[in-house]
Design a protein around this motif. Sequence first.
Motif, short mmCIF file in Angstrom:
data_model
loop_
_atom_site.label_atom_id
_atom_site.label_comp_id
_atom_site.label_asym_id
_atom_site.label_seq_id
_atom_site.Cartn_x
_atom_site.Cartn_y
_atom_site.Cartn_z
N MET A 460 32.69 33.08 41.94
CA MET A 460 33.99 32.44 41.79
C MET A 460 34.84 33.20 40.79
O MET A 460 36.01 33.53 41.04
N VAL A 461 34.27 33.51 39.63
CA VAL A 461 35.03 34.21 38.60
C VAL A 461 35.41 35.61 39.06
O VAL A 461 36.51 36.10 38.80
N GLU A 462 34.50 36.27 39.77
CA GLU A 462 34.78 37.61 40.27
C GLU A 462 35.98 37.59 41.20
O GLU A 462 36.85 38.48 41.17
N LEU A 475 27.74 39.80 29.08
CA LEU A 475 26.97 38.74 29.72
C LEU A 475 27.35 37.38 29.15
O LEU A 475 27.42 36.38 29.88
N TYR A 476 27.62 37.33 27.85
CA TYR A 476 28.06 36.08 27.21
C TYR A 476 29.29 35.52 27.92
O TYR A 476 29.37 34.32 28.21
N ASP A 477 30.28 36.41 28.19
CA ASP A 477 31.50 35.96 28.85
C ASP A 477 31.20 35.50 30.28
O ASP A 477 31.80 34.53 30.76
N HIS A 478 30.30 36.21 30.97
CA HIS A 478 29.92 35.79 32.33
C HIS A 478 29.42 34.34 32.32
O HIS A 478 29.82 33.52 33.15
N ILE A 479 28.53 34.09 31.37
CA ILE A 479 27.92 32.75 31.31
C ILE A 479 28.96 31.71 30.91
O ILE A 479 29.05 30.64 31.51
N LEU A 480 29.78 32.04 29.89
CA LEU A 480 30.77 31.09 29.40
C LEU A 480 31.81 30.75 30.46
O LEU A 480 31.97 29.59 30.84
N ILE A 481 32.50 31.76 30.96
CA ILE A 481 33.60 31.48 31.90
C ILE A 481 33.06 31.00 33.23
O ILE A 481 33.69 30.21 33.93
N TYR A 525 40.99 34.71 29.85
CA TYR A 525 40.49 35.54 30.95
C TYR A 525 41.51 35.70 32.07
O TYR A 525 41.20 36.24 33.13
N GLY A 526 42.72 35.21 31.83
CA GLY A 526 43.77 35.36 32.84
C GLY A 526 43.56 34.52 34.08
O GLY A 526 43.91 34.94 35.18
N ILE A 527 42.99 33.33 33.92
CA ILE A 527 42.69 32.46 35.06
C ILE A 527 43.55 31.21 34.98
O ILE A 527 43.77 30.66 33.90
#
Length: 536
Positions: A460-462, A475-481, A525-527
Motif C-alpha cells: 500500500m505504501v509503495e 526499515l523503521y519507516d517501513h514499519i511505522l508508515i 511521507y507525502g501521503i
Amino acid sequence: MKTVAISLLGTSLDDRGYGAKRWDAWRPTLSMCQQDDLIVDRLELLFQPHFQKLADRVTKDVEAVSPETNVVHHHVTMDDPWDFETVYSELFDFSRRYEFKPEKERYLTHITTGTHVAQICLYLLTETNYLPGALIQTSPPNRKDGGPGSYQLIDLDLSKYDQIASRFSQEQALSIDRLKGGIATKNKNFNAMIKQIEKISIRSAEPILLTGPTGAGKTQLAKRIFALKKDLGKVSGKLVAVNCATLRGDNAMSALFGHTKGAFTGASGHRSGLLKEADQGLLFLDEIGELGLDEQAMLLRAIEEKRFLPVGADTETSSDFQLIVGTNRDLKSMSREGLFRKDLITRVNLWSYELPSLSKRIEDFEPNLDYELARYSQSYGEQLAFNRQARARYMEFALSSDAIWAGNFRDLNASVTRMGVLSEGGRIDEDNVIEEIERLKNDWNGSTIVGDAPSSAVSMVEQLIGTEAMQKLDLYDHILIGGVAKVCAGSRSMAEAGRSLFNHSRTQKSSVNDSHRIKQILDKYGIRFKDIQSFR
C-alpha cells in the motif's frame, strides 16, 4: 464467363491521329484488345463529352482488331482531372450506377490511361470492391519486337497470395513476441490484448493508457512498445520514462516542462525538461495519478498542441512526442473527487489496457519463471537453474492458494534473484526453495487481495509514494508508515484512526487533536489520507 474491361479514354496515348501511321504507334486501350490470350467481350469506355470524336475513332479501331469486343460509351464529367475529390466522386458515382453481374462476368479495371489522380482513384475503387475484379496494366512493346505490347493482371485479393499473407503473419507474430518479451504466454485474454497493442503501436501515434496493479509489468511493456516503434521507424527520438510519484511540488513542473535560469531559487541554469527530451520519441509517465492539477493542465495542452511554457519562460517551446501513461489507481474515481482532470482522462484514454495481476494469469507462471531465470543469468553472468525436485516444489507452492503474489511479477523477480544469489554454482536446490517459500509467506503475512490491488501495508505504501521513494526509507519507516497506513485504510476518518493509534497517550492529554497527529505523520511521507481510503 464474359470478360468486361473498364477503361478511361487516353486523351493523349490513345490519340494517334487519323492516318495509317496511327497503327504504328502503341495505344493502351487498343493494346488491351489485341492480346492473343485475352478476349475482351465488352469494353466500358469512360470519357468526357468533348472527347466524343476521339472515342468514336478508338471504337472503330477496336472493332477492326477485335470484332468480338462490344464498346460501350459512358460520359463522365471531370472539370479538373487533377483534382482528387472531383475525379473520385465521378468515378465512384459510375461504380454505383453500373450494374455488375459478377456471377456471369469477370471485370478488369484498366489503370494505364488517365491522369495519375484518376489511376489512383481507380485503384482505390477496385481495392474496396466498388469496382469488383482485378486491375489490368498494359505496357508498350520493346522497340525490336513491335506488336501490341504486353499486359499484367493485378489481383488485389491478398488472400490469393499465400506467400505474402504468410509473410505478414510472420512479421506480426515476431512483433507480438517482442511485446511479450519472448515469453510463451497461454492466457487467452492477455494474448488478445497484446495482439491489439501490436496493431496500434504500428498504426497509431495516439496516447496509450496502461492500468493494473503494481508489479503487473506496465513499465516493461512500455519499453517494449518503444523498441517496436523505434525499429519500425515510428519514432526517431529516445524513450523518456519517469515515475510521477517521485515528482513533488515545484520540482514536478520543472522536471516535466523545464525552466529558465533564475526561474526560482536554486535554478542556476537552463533545464530542458522531460517533455522536451522526448521530442520525436516516446514519453512514459508512470503513476500519472500522482501529478497535481496544474501539471495535468499543462500536460493536456502539451499533448494536444505539442507546445508548452517552461517555468520562468516568456516564450513557448515545442515537443512532438508520443505518450504512454501508467497507473494503478482509478482515474475516473479520482476525477469525481476533483483530484484528476476529466478532460485529461478523455485525452489519454483512447487506447486503454488493463494488465492483469500474476494471480489472474497463473497459467503463465512457468514461462515467466523461465524468463526470470534467463534474465538473472544474463545480469549476473552465470547460468541459473533449478534441480528437478526443487523446481517441482517451487511450482507446487507458486500455483497453490498459499501463494498470493501480492507484488505480482516484482515478487517473482525478487524471489528468483534471492534464490539465485543464495544458490551454489547457479543450481537452486530444495533447501533454497524451502527457505524462499518461508520468506514469501512472511512477506505476505496479513496481506489480502482486494480486486487486483494488494492491500498489505508495505505494498500500500509503495503504491502511495512510489517504489523509488520506498527504497530510500529505513526499515523503521517501513514499519511505522506501513502500520499507520493500514489503520487509516480501515478507518472512516483521521480522528477515528488517531483514536485507535493513540489509544493510551491521548488519555493523558488535557486536550487532544487526533486528526492533527495523524496528518503530521502522513505529511512527513507525502501521503494524503483520502488516497489511503482508496484501499478500503
